[in-house]
Design a protein around this motif. Structure first.
Motif, short mmCIF file in Angstrom:
data_model
loop_
_atom_site.label_atom_id
_atom_site.label_comp_id
_atom_site.label_asym_id
_atom_site.label_seq_id
_atom_site.Cartn_x
_atom_site.Cartn_y
_atom_site.Cartn_z
N GLU A 28 57.97 8.74 74.47
CA GLU A 28 59.12 8.03 75.41
C GLU A 28 59.82 9.64 76.11
O GLU A 28 60.43 8.83 77.47
N ALA A 29 59.50 10.43 76.46
CA ALA A 29 59.99 11.48 76.80
C ALA A 29 59.84 11.22 78.39
O ALA A 29 58.26 10.72 79.14
N ARG A 30 60.97 11.74 79.07
CA ARG A 30 60.79 11.22 80.35
C ARG A 30 60.11 12.71 81.30
O ARG A 30 61.28 13.54 81.07
N LEU A 31 59.31 12.73 81.14
CA LEU A 31 59.48 14.68 81.87
C LEU A 31 57.98 14.68 82.89
O LEU A 31 57.07 13.09 82.95
N GLU A 32 58.52 15.49 83.88
CA GLU A 32 57.58 16.20 85.04
C GLU A 32 57.23 17.24 85.13
O GLU A 32 58.12 18.50 85.07
N LEU A 33 56.07 17.93 85.64
CA LEU A 33 55.76 19.20 85.42
C LEU A 33 56.27 19.23 87.31
O LEU A 33 55.43 19.00 88.26
N ILE A 34 57.12 20.40 87.73
CA ILE A 34 57.70 20.75 88.63
C ILE A 34 57.62 22.05 89.47
O ILE A 34 58.40 22.94 88.71
#
Length: 186
Positions: A28-34
């Motif tokens: 459920e984690a909302r993650l992005e690689l930026i």
């Protein structure tokens, strides 16, 4: 005595994918690689989710099979970034992107719906997309009830910025034959 400062550990896409496959992050984690950093994204609110659905439905009605519509799915920008924009129109792929994520050169339009993330989308995301030559970047600005249109990426920014209201129409750079009613997406 030499001063020692904490250092960030930046990761690349290969390591990011291995972490995902190893189950390091909860589903459920909302993650992005930026730009090599793993960022926690804000939960999606009702207004934001509704506008993403509206945009997706609008483009599905408007476009044919010569354009793929991706909603909240990753795109790969170099080796250090894999954002998940709210909506992206991309060139078709023979495998429907089942073997990889679209790259910047395949993006026809990238859209972020912004309320709590407006500053981030105008600064860091704008810079990221411009640096990767995303030709057209839209921010559906839910705070000011307008559409911000960014075109002509150069040097980490965009040379052309327009702010449109519900009274306006716009044609896409990559698909000029389609007129978009701003009222239909706001």
């Amino acid at each position: 005595m030499v001063a020692v400062f904490p250092q960030k550990h930046l990761t690349d896409i290969a390591e990011w994918h291995r972490m995902g496959e190893a189950g390091i992050f909860p589903p459920e984690a909302r993650l992005e690689l930026i730009e090599g950093e793993i960022l926690h994204m804000a939960p999606i609110g009702f207004n934001h989710a509704g506008h993403v659905s509206r945009l997706t439905r609008y483009f599905f009605r408007l476009l044919d099979d010569t354009v793929l519509i991706r909603s909240q799915n990753p795109i790969q920008l170099g080796d250090l970034s894999e954002p998940e924009p709210d909506l992206v129109l991309v060139k078709p792929d023979a495998h429907d992107y089942t073997t990889r994520h679209p790259s910047a050169s395949e993006v026809l339009l990238l859209v972020e719906v912004s309320d709590s993330t407006l500053r981030f989308d105008r600064a860091q995301k704008l810079r990221l997309y411009a640096n990767h030559d995303i030709a057209e970047y839209w921010i559906v600005n839910l705070i000011d009830n307008c559409l911000e249109v960014y075109r002509q990426p150069q040097d980490g920014g965009y040379l052309d910025k327009s702010v449109l209201t519900k009274a306006d129409n716009i044609a896409l750079v990559a698909l000029p034959e389609f007129q978009i009613s701003v009222a239909s997406i706001l």
